[in-house]
Design an enzyme around this catalytic site. Sequence first.
Site, mmCIF file in Angstrom:
data_model
loop_
_atom_site.group_PDB
_atom_site.id
_atom_site.type_symbol
_atom_site.label_atom_id
_atom_site.label_comp_id
_atom_site.label_asym_id
_atom_site.label_seq_id
_atom_site.Cartn_x
_atom_site.Cartn_y
_atom_site.Cartn_z
ATOM 1 N N GLU A 104 0.827 -1.214 0.000
ATOM 2 C CA GLU A 104 0.000 0.000 0.000
ATOM 3 C C GLU A 104 0.862 1.266 0.000
ATOM 4 O O GLU A 104 0.506 2.269 -0.615
ATOM 5 C CB GLU A 104 -0.949 -0.027 1.204
ATOM 6 C CG GLU A 104 -2.026 -1.103 1.047
ATOM 7 C CD GLU A 104 -2.916 -1.260 2.268
ATOM 8 O OE1 GLU A 104 -2.370 -1.578 3.341
ATOM 9 O OE2 GLU A 104 -4.135 -1.072 2.146
ATOM 10 N N GLU A 124 -3.211 -9.791 3.296
ATOM 11 C CA GLU A 124 -4.072 -9.580 4.466
ATOM 12 C C GLU A 124 -5.109 -10.681 4.661
ATOM 13 O O GLU A 124 -5.449 -11.029 5.798
ATOM 14 C CB GLU A 124 -4.777 -8.213 4.368
ATOM 15 C CG GLU A 124 -3.892 -7.016 4.678
ATOM 16 C CD GLU A 124 -3.103 -6.481 3.499
ATOM 17 O OE1 GLU A 124 -2.986 -7.205 2.475
ATOM 18 O OE2 GLU A 124 -2.590 -5.362 3.579
HETATM 19 C C1 3H9 Z 1 -1.423 -5.227 6.920
HETATM 20 O O1 3H9 Z 1 -0.443 -4.829 6.357
HETATM 21 C C2 3H9 Z 1 -2.679 -4.432 7.049
HETATM 22 C C3 3H9 Z 1 -2.641 -3.235 6.171
HETATM 23 O O2 3H9 Z 1 -3.500 -3.408 5.079
HETATM 24 C C4 3H9 Z 1 -2.949 -1.923 6.844
HETATM 25 C C5 3H9 Z 1 -3.844 -1.879 7.997
HETATM 26 C C6 3H9 Z 1 -4.278 -0.503 8.404
HETATM 27 N N1 3H9 Z 1 4.292 -7.432 11.861
HETATM 28 O O3 3H9 Z 1 8.163 -14.827 8.916
HETATM 29 P P1 3H9 Z 1 9.506 -14.633 9.508
HETATM 30 C C7 3H9 Z 1 7.975 -10.967 12.475
HETATM 31 S S1 3H9 Z 1 -1.435 -6.743 7.636
HETATM 32 C C8 3H9 Z 1 4.961 -7.795 12.972
HETATM 33 O O4 3H9 Z 1 10.045 -15.694 10.371
HETATM 34 P P2 3H9 Z 1 10.680 -14.801 6.900
HETATM 35 C C9 3H9 Z 1 7.698 -12.439 12.699
HETATM 36 O O5 3H9 Z 1 6.710 -12.634 13.690
HETATM 37 C C10 3H9 Z 1 0.216 -7.353 7.364
HETATM 38 N N2 3H9 Z 1 5.906 -8.766 12.985
HETATM 39 O O6 3H9 Z 1 10.593 -14.284 8.386
HETATM 40 C C11 3H9 Z 1 9.063 -12.947 13.101
HETATM 41 O O7 3H9 Z 1 9.245 -12.625 14.455
HETATM 42 P P3 3H9 Z 1 10.085 -13.574 15.412
HETATM 43 C C12 3H9 Z 1 0.431 -7.830 5.989
HETATM 44 C C13 3H9 Z 1 6.160 -9.375 11.844
HETATM 45 O O8 3H9 Z 1 11.940 -14.246 6.344
HETATM 46 C C14 3H9 Z 1 10.021 -12.079 12.276
HETATM 47 O O9 3H9 Z 1 9.265 -10.933 11.880
HETATM 48 N N3 3H9 Z 1 1.714 -8.436 5.878
HETATM 49 C C15 3H9 Z 1 5.496 -9.051 10.656
HETATM 50 O O10 3H9 Z 1 10.449 -16.261 6.831
HETATM 51 C C16 3H9 Z 1 10.545 -12.766 11.038
HETATM 52 O O11 3H9 Z 1 9.439 -13.265 10.298
HETATM 53 C C17 3H9 Z 1 1.906 -9.734 6.099
HETATM 54 O O12 3H9 Z 1 0.988 -10.464 6.371
HETATM 55 C C18 3H9 Z 1 4.521 -8.026 10.695
HETATM 56 N N4 3H9 Z 1 3.853 -7.654 9.585
HETATM 57 O O13 3H9 Z 1 9.460 -14.154 6.131
HETATM 58 C C19 3H9 Z 1 3.328 -10.249 5.960
HETATM 59 N N5 3H9 Z 1 5.956 -9.844 9.666
HETATM 60 O O14 3H9 Z 1 11.457 -13.638 14.825
HETATM 61 C C20 3H9 Z 1 3.686 -11.075 7.143
HETATM 62 C C21 3H9 Z 1 6.894 -10.631 10.220
HETATM 63 O O15 3H9 Z 1 10.003 -12.934 16.732
HETATM 64 N N6 3H9 Z 1 5.050 -11.511 7.112
HETATM 65 N N7 3H9 Z 1 7.025 -10.357 11.526
HETATM 66 O O16 3H9 Z 1 9.382 -14.902 15.349
HETATM 67 C C22 3H9 Z 1 5.522 -12.494 6.319
HETATM 68 O O17 3H9 Z 1 4.829 -13.017 5.475
HETATM 69 C C23 3H9 Z 1 6.938 -12.943 6.522
HETATM 70 O O18 3H9 Z 1 7.327 -12.539 7.797
HETATM 71 C C24 3H9 Z 1 7.962 -12.392 5.502
HETATM 72 C C25 3H9 Z 1 9.396 -12.784 5.954
HETATM 73 C C26 3H9 Z 1 7.667 -13.001 4.126
HETATM 74 C C27 3H9 Z 1 7.914 -10.897 5.423
#
Ligand code: 3H9
Length: 678
Positions: A104, A124
């Site tokens: 976004e 999302e």
């Molecule tokens: C959104 O954006 C809503 C919007 O429309 C606006 C609303 C108003 N937040 O997965 P990993 C942490 S909704 C907080 O192991 P990878 C994760 O918990 C969001 N923390 O790494 C982990 O912590 P820990 C939409 C987050 O390399 C650490 O980062 N976005 C977030 O295998 C490493 O993560 C998503 O849904 C976050 N957003 O994969 C994307 N993301 O080490 C969600 C990660 O303490 N994220 N953490 O366990 C992912 O898909 C994967 O993390 C990503 C990296 C592909 C980025």
Amino acid sequence: MSVVTTEKQDNVLVIIADNPPVNALGAAVRQGLVDGIDQALSDDDIEAVVIRCDGRTFFAGADITEFGKPMKGPSLADALDQLEASNKPVVAAIHGTALGGGCEVALACHYRVAVPSAKIGLPEVKLGLIPGAAGTQRLPRVVGAEAALPMVVTGNPISATKAHAIGLVDKIVGEDSLADDAIAFAREQIGKPVRRSSEGTANRDGVENPAIFDEFRQKNARKLRGFEAPEAAIQAVKAAGELSYAEGVKKERELFTRLMTGTQSAAMRHYFFAERAANKIDGIDPKIDLIPINRVGILGAGTMGGGIAMNFLSAGIPVTIVELKEDALDRGVGVIRKNYENTAKRGRMTEQQVEDAMGILTPSLSYDDLADCDLVIEAVFENMDVKKQVFSKLDAIVKQGAILASNTSYLNIDEIAAVTKRPEYVLGLHFFSPANVMKLLEIVRGEKTADDVLMTAMKLSKKIGKVAAVSGVCPGFIGNRMLSPRQEQANQMIMEGANYWEVDDVLLEFGFPMGPFQMSDLAGVDIGWHRDPERIETLRDALCAAGRWGQKVGKGFYDYDEARNRTPSDEVKQIIAEFAAKAGNEQRVISKEEIRERLLYPMVNEGAKILEEGMAQRASDIDVVWINGYGWPLYTGGPMFWADTMGLDTVVAGLEQHGLPVTELLRDKASKGEKFNG
Ligand code: 3H9
């Protein structure tokens, strides 16, 4: 240090975010973006802006840990409106994954450049939400509703090249020169009228051809069954064509807020963190030195062994696969090749990738060829004596320091480890069938399994695309152990008068892909049958004697037509009635509610026992196992989270009402008003 800094490059202001690990858009980052834009607008020397991130990725989304808490600082939607309103061109410079709020941000920028390896998406829905910072309104205006639909509704990211092809990315730039290329691109935009996504007109395609929405619904019906967010996502994209931008944003907000406060999103956000928590093993330093795994040995080239091998081959790890007989080995290798070729036919692999995977597979008829493997997984017959023989032999042949793993689904790993001289290098790696498809890997930690061995298996699971959870040694481990009381109740209820298809339907309605009797038909009713049609002691014996061996012969509990549609069978109903009469069971009508409670509450109770005995580290690990290995619906968060939402006192009361056991931990938590998760 601030999470957002700025750097003046002559007439271009570069706004740089650095918020490890994934540059989530927390309050400080949002504030930093707003301040950066203010700085650019108030500085007359600045004529263009670039937004980029340090670290491994562009913004991976809103900070999920902030959800459900009071909003601090500017909202993302407001910050992005300010950004888009800038009259100086703003360019997003994308590497890594621009996801959710990150996508976004990119959409609110006037232009987007990306490196070839970048991925862009709106995931999302995977958190039970839709984009909430105008993503559903800006994206269709940039790429059209038809191209926006799969992105918003399935949540799967697309490659930078695909994004370029649909007009989401303006230019693909050098993998190692993103920062400079983005500045150069920004300079090229100076003096041109800024191009705002909210003013784009590509969304007209959905108005001209409104059928695309229903077509999309129908095409994806099976995948989306039971989930609330995808339908909201379709409505939001549709609204982008029907409403003004301001009205569309309002509609998006309404839908977003409804989902955010609902149970599905709470469950799916729970799961997001559960999956990541499951990777962490209490008491083991995550930075512990790992054992390098450069070659994997697999013993057994049957369905299971072959499927397991494919995981490693696909990840580029060489595999030696051993069978005792040549024809079985040839058959196994043939099946692996065929599976890959089918994947290539469906366009999900190139011919070259098929050859690359097959090129690192070494078939062998000799155990000796496993000597140099760093990890050997046995997938032989499920029998303790056989496993013990295999492990003694492997222990003698395979080099010291290598890990020996069993794919057993219920046998005692400690007993198996005890026949080796290296019990600390032994553990269970329980793959689920089909092993190349199913996500779950239950890692069974033996009493003596060493920390580095366990952690190596855990890290390896991620490399081969599995979701892993650790279980202690107990019969059936976490998953199959919890399946037992459910099956017991299912069998019991059909003897008390419940129709078996009603039992299946209750689970289908709950969100499982199939019920226990359908599962039995699919797996084969004859599995484990003694093969003597004269000896009829159980319901299974009776079905097998009547030739009802399951789907493979067109009849099991159900009759199947050519399209594998199931119809309840009068013959089976009769057989069940005879068994019930023999047992002297009184027949009664059993309500759907009772069926559901008696199937699911005992599972929660077993889960509590597993926790009580320390066989699972945390309740959320149990949720991870059941969602990934057994089709428990993701949108309920898994059995333990579901029990939390039902209220543990309700679960206890239900178990008592049905005369079923309640374990101490469950009773204790219920009486204190506690939950399993948090
Ligand atoms: C959104 O954006 C809503 C919007 O429309 C606006 C609303 C108003 N937040 O997965 P990993 C942490 S909704 C907080 O192991 P990878 C994760 O918990 C969001 N923390 O790494 C982990 O912590 P820990 C939409 C987050 O390399 C650490 O980062 N976005 C977030 O295998 C490493 O993560 C998503 O849904 C976050 N957003 O994969 C994307 N993301 O080490 C969600 C990660 O303490 N994220 N953490 O366990 C992912 O898909 C994967 O993390 C990503 C990296 C592909 C980025």
